[in-house]
Design a protein around this motif. Structure first.
Motif, PDB file in Angstrom:
ATOM      1  N   SER A 169     -13.026  -0.492 -11.370  1.00 22.07           N
ATOM      2  CA  SER A 169     -11.730  -0.812 -10.753  1.00 22.07           C
ATOM      3  C   SER A 169     -10.938  -1.892 -11.490  1.00 22.07           C
ATOM      4  O   SER A 169      -9.705  -1.894 -11.412  1.00 22.07           O
ATOM      5  N   LYS A 173      -7.562  -1.458 -13.223  1.00 22.55           N
ATOM      6  CA  LYS A 173      -6.315  -1.156 -12.488  1.00 22.55           C
ATOM      7  C   LYS A 173      -5.565  -2.426 -12.101  1.00 22.55           C
ATOM      8  O   LYS A 173      -4.438  -2.379 -11.652  1.00 22.55           O
ATOM      9  N   TYR A 174      -6.257  -3.589 -12.203  1.00 25.60           N
ATOM     10  CA  TYR A 174      -5.684  -4.843 -11.687  1.00 25.60           C
ATOM     11  C   TYR A 174      -5.533  -5.863 -12.819  1.00 25.60           C
ATOM     12  O   TYR A 174      -5.685  -5.537 -13.979  1.00 25.60           O
ATOM     13  N   ASN A 220      -1.117   5.552  -2.941  1.00 28.29           N
ATOM     14  CA  ASN A 220      -1.631   6.807  -3.508  1.00 28.29           C
ATOM     15  C   ASN A 220      -2.216   7.627  -2.357  1.00 28.29           C
ATOM     16  O   ASN A 220      -2.615   7.067  -1.330  1.00 28.29           O
ATOM     17  N   LYS A 226      -4.418  -5.321 -16.365  1.00 24.76           N
ATOM     18  CA  LYS A 226      -5.080  -4.035 -16.615  1.00 24.76           C
ATOM     19  C   LYS A 226      -5.956  -4.082 -17.875  1.00 24.76           C
ATOM     20  O   LYS A 226      -5.676  -3.393 -18.865  1.00 24.76           O
TER      21      LYS A 226
END
Ligand code: UTP
Length: 293
Positions: free
Chosen positions: A166, A169-170, A257, A191
């Motif tokens: 994950s 994504k951040y 999403n 990211k």
């Protein structure tokens, strides 16, 4: 530091929720009968915010209208006996003082925050992402950040440890502990690839920033995805001034999403005072049906 104002960037394209978001902003998608954005505004207000600057795109008039009073609709609802519904629309219009700023081009989160410069002026302010709901039974998540900002006299961000998959994504953070749940930030990047990541501590959806960020944003070139990244500007800020990360108490719900939107909707339907029991019963029956198949 007294934090009175908040910016809610909500001008993104909402690509992952198309075609629904062609005409309806993703921030206006409902969780039962209230739009996502209203939950975020309510968290801000419960944290002490009085003025909200909504960053919208020119196509997104639905958000402005949702938070503006509509005396005609109020009267019509009252006349037909729909008191509760009339009160609900009045409530939304009186939550805070709202201003609306159009972001002309979707040039990224940093640019969206920069659009609020004139409305914010020379005072610290909060930022709440328009598609991220933070839910905590006790102290609201933004309030937890404001408390850290007041205690340490500096900007703060919400953070949480996420998985190896994950973190890409951040924004990832280089941090060291100050006290339980509060860390000093030394560096950050947006990211990151597995080689670039600074740690698995990610920045999530809530910020309290000091006004220097506007001068920095003015000089920040486009970064990842050719967008002006708020993280690139905060990286400069944290190198010059103290900044802290708060490992917040509470749960984060992404609504931007389809998969996360579905699970968020179900959780909020279960929590809803009117629909909770019905939803629970519906899920049990559905599960039995699926089990028997
Ligand atoms: P996201 O990247 O999640 O939103 O930005 P997006 O760009 O709408 O998503 P996709 O990838 O197209 O599906 C986080 C928040 O920042 C706002 C978005 O509206 C969202 O609330 N945002 C993003 C802006 O206001 N302006 C921008 O240029 C980019």
């Amino acid at each position: 530091m007294h934090i009175r104002k908040a910016v809610i960037p909500a001008a993104g394209l909402g690509t992952r929720m198309l075609p629904a978001t062609k005409t309806v902003p993703k921030e206006m998608l409902p969780l039962v009968n209230k739009p996502v954005l209203q939950f975020i505004v309510e968290e801000a207000v419960a944290s002490g915010i009085e003025e909200i600057v909504l960053i919208t795109s020119s196509e997104k008039k639905a958000m402005d209208n949702h938070f503006l009073p509509d005396p005609e609709l109020y009267e019509r609802l009252m006349k037909k006996g729909a008191m509760r519904e009339a009160e609900a629309i009045e409530h939304a219009a009186h939550l805070a003082k709202f201003s609306f700023v159009v972001q002309k081009q979707q040039r990224g989160l940093g640019d969206a925050v920069y659009c609020a410069r004139e409305h914010i002026g020379d005072e610290p302010f909060a930022v709440l992402l328009g598609d991220d709901i933070m839910y905590n039974e006790g102290k609201p998540v933004l309030r937890q950040l404001i408390d850290a900002t007041e205690k340490y006299g500096c900007a703060s961000v919400a953070c949480r440890e996420v998985s190896d998959e994950s973190i890409a994504k951040y924004s990832s953070l280089a941090i060291s502990p100050l006290e339980e749940r509060v860390y000093e930030i030394h560096d950050m990047n947006e990211k990151p690839t597995p080689e670039e990541k600074l740690s698995n501590h990610a920045i999530l959806g809530r910020y309290v920033l000091t006004p220097e960020i506007f001068e920095i944003l003015e000089q920040t070139p486009p970064g990842r995805n050719d967008e002006i990244q708020l993280t690139d500007a905060m990286r400069v800020l944290c190198r010059h001034k103290r900044m802290v990360a708060v490992d917040f108490e509470g749960r984060r719900y992404d609504t931007g999403n389809p998969r996360d939107y579905i699970s968020t909707f179900i959780d909020f339907a279960l929590k809803d005072p009117d629909m909770g029991d019905w939803t629970r019963q519906f899920i049990i029956e559905k599960a039995k049906e699926l089990w028997d198949r």
